[in-house]
Design an enzyme around this catalytic site. Structure first.
Site, PDB file in Angstrom:
ATOM      1  N   LYS A  48      14.305   2.372  -3.079  1.00 41.50           N
ATOM      2  CA  LYS A  48      13.615   2.058  -1.829  1.00 41.50           C
ATOM      3  C   LYS A  48      13.111   0.628  -1.881  1.00 41.50           C
ATOM      4  CE  LYS A  48       9.418   3.137   0.817  1.00 41.50           C
ATOM      5  NZ  LYS A  48       8.222   4.004   0.939  1.00 41.50           N
ATOM      6  N   GLU A  74      -4.162   4.342   5.289  1.00 41.54           N
ATOM      7  CA  GLU A  74      -3.830   4.756   3.927  1.00 41.54           C
ATOM      8  C   GLU A  74      -4.870   4.366   2.886  1.00 41.54           C
ATOM      9  OE1 GLU A  74      -0.009   4.652   0.861  1.00 41.54           O
ATOM     10  OE2 GLU A  74       0.094   3.646   2.802  1.00 41.54           O
TER      11      GLU A  74
END
Length: 392
Positions: A144, A194
């Site tokens: 990723k 987050e």
């Protein structure tokens, strides 16, 4: 979490008063649990090495009456020539309850008149960069990578970070709305969903986010987007990479970790996310919240994995230095308790202009134009706070 530690001035202040008292250069954090304001500075630490910065901060707090430090880490904490982490021991720290409903009724303020705006890179170039990344993901040992783009906006008059912060607090009742002074008089302002890490005594908590879908004003479309995200194999694969990395990093610090089998669905005003709540108990009570943040950062949520390959690819494909975007912002006290959030949905403000950022996680199954749309959706957090309707 209630901030009652030594050095924090407990007053009958409300979140609204703290927001009104914020000025450029201060540290501000509003969460669903509390609101913090650190004004002025007695000591400043800067360092490109986040671990060393955490150690120096702990030493300073142990010998200081301040008892509290706050600031920001940059995206790249390994580059000796890059932006340094900046931690400040404020002159005054005040805390209050949550910013909602404490600020309900505050009017929105106008940020100013924009006189120019452009995307870096241009949208078509971002699509090309994503396509190149997908090719590399399919042919290298890379699982990723996160690619971002920036949006530069120039205004007729100087931009006041307090105005953007005020509107962000009004727009984002959940998550972490923040402001932190940066070197050279710049200011980082944003609202992130987050939590990188928090520590209370031996208890630690992380809320990794990965996988997203845009919100919609149409209820049916909005519900369909949420349902599609929950069913998306691509987004669950992206999320699993992140959770795995967080667990591997926290494992040596904790005697046990609790990790749910599946992520949950959470929403910001602009974006749906997949989130996992990870909790644990520290082995060593002397490991501070900032030290844990230094160990975790950067997670695959904002860089990719493996970290070294991903960071190298980010440097090749993004035509800008991220600075403090995708870094971390937060606080730590003399006991080692604190909380650090991932510095996304943010802008760096200086003079008459600002640069905002938005990124997305790229995996082998990503679709370039969908990734472009994801960054456009994420820009809306800041654009709405400035009362702007721009399509980039």
């Amino acid at each position: 979490m209630s901030v009652t530690q030594e050095g924090v001035e407990q007053q009958a202040a409300t979140a609204r008063e703290l927001l009104d008292d914020y000025t450029a250069g201060d540290f501000f954090l509003a969460t669903t649990r509390h609101t913090l304001l650190g004004a002025g500075e007695t000591t400043e630490f800067t360092d490109t090495d986040a671990v060393r910065l955490s150690e120096n901060t702990a030493t300073a707090l142990a010998g200081s009456a301040a008892g509290f430090a706050a600031g920001a880490l940059p995206f790249d904490t390994t580059a000796t020539a890059g932006a340094p982490g900046r931690i400040v021991l404020p002159e005054r720290v005040r805390s209050a309850g949550p910013a909602h409903p404490g600020v309900i009724g505050l009017p929105r303020r106008a940020v100013g008149i924009p006189i120019g705006a452009h995307s870096v890179p241009e949208p078509a170039r971002h699509v090309e960069a994503v396509s190149r990344a997908i090719t590399m993901l399919r042919h290298r040992e890379l699982r990723k990578v996160v690619l971002a783009r920036a949006l530069d906006i120039e205004f007729a008059d100087p931009v006041d970070p307090a105005t953007i912060l005020r509107n962000l607090v009004l727009d984002n009742p959940n998550g972490y709305t923040y402001a932190a002074g940066l070197p050279d008089g710049r200011n980082l302002v944003g609202a992130t969903p987050e939590l990188l890490i928090s520590r209370t005594g031996r208890s630690v908590l992380a809320h990794p986010h990965a996988g997203s879908a845009p919100r919609s004003d149409d209820p049916e479309t909005d519900a369909a987007n949420a349902k599609a995200l929950l069913a998306s194999a691509k987004d669950h694969a992206e999320h699993a990479v992140l959770v795995e990395a967080v667990v591997q990093t926290l494992g040596p610090f904790c005697r046990e970790l609790h990790v749910p089998a599946k992520p949950s669905l959470v929403a910001t005003p602009a974006v749906w996310h997949l989130r996992t709540t990870i909790s644990g108990e520290l082995v060593d009570p002397d490991v501070t919240a900032l030290r844990l943040a230094a160990a975790l950062h950067p997670t695959p949520a904002i860089c990719g994995t493996p970290t070294g390959f991903a960071r190298e690819l980010v440097g090749k494909l993004e035509p800008f230095d991220r600075g403090y975007y995708a870094g971390a912002v937060g606080w730590v006290d003399a006991r080692g308790d604190g909380e650090w959030a991932v510095a996304i949905r943010c802008a760096e403000v200086a003079g008459h202009g600002l640069r905002m950022y938005a990124g997305g996680g790229i995996v082998a199954d990503s679709e370039p134009h969908a990734e472009l749309a994801e960054t456009s959706a994420k820009f809306q957090t800041l654009l709405h706070a400035m009362g702007l309707e721009l399509d980039f």
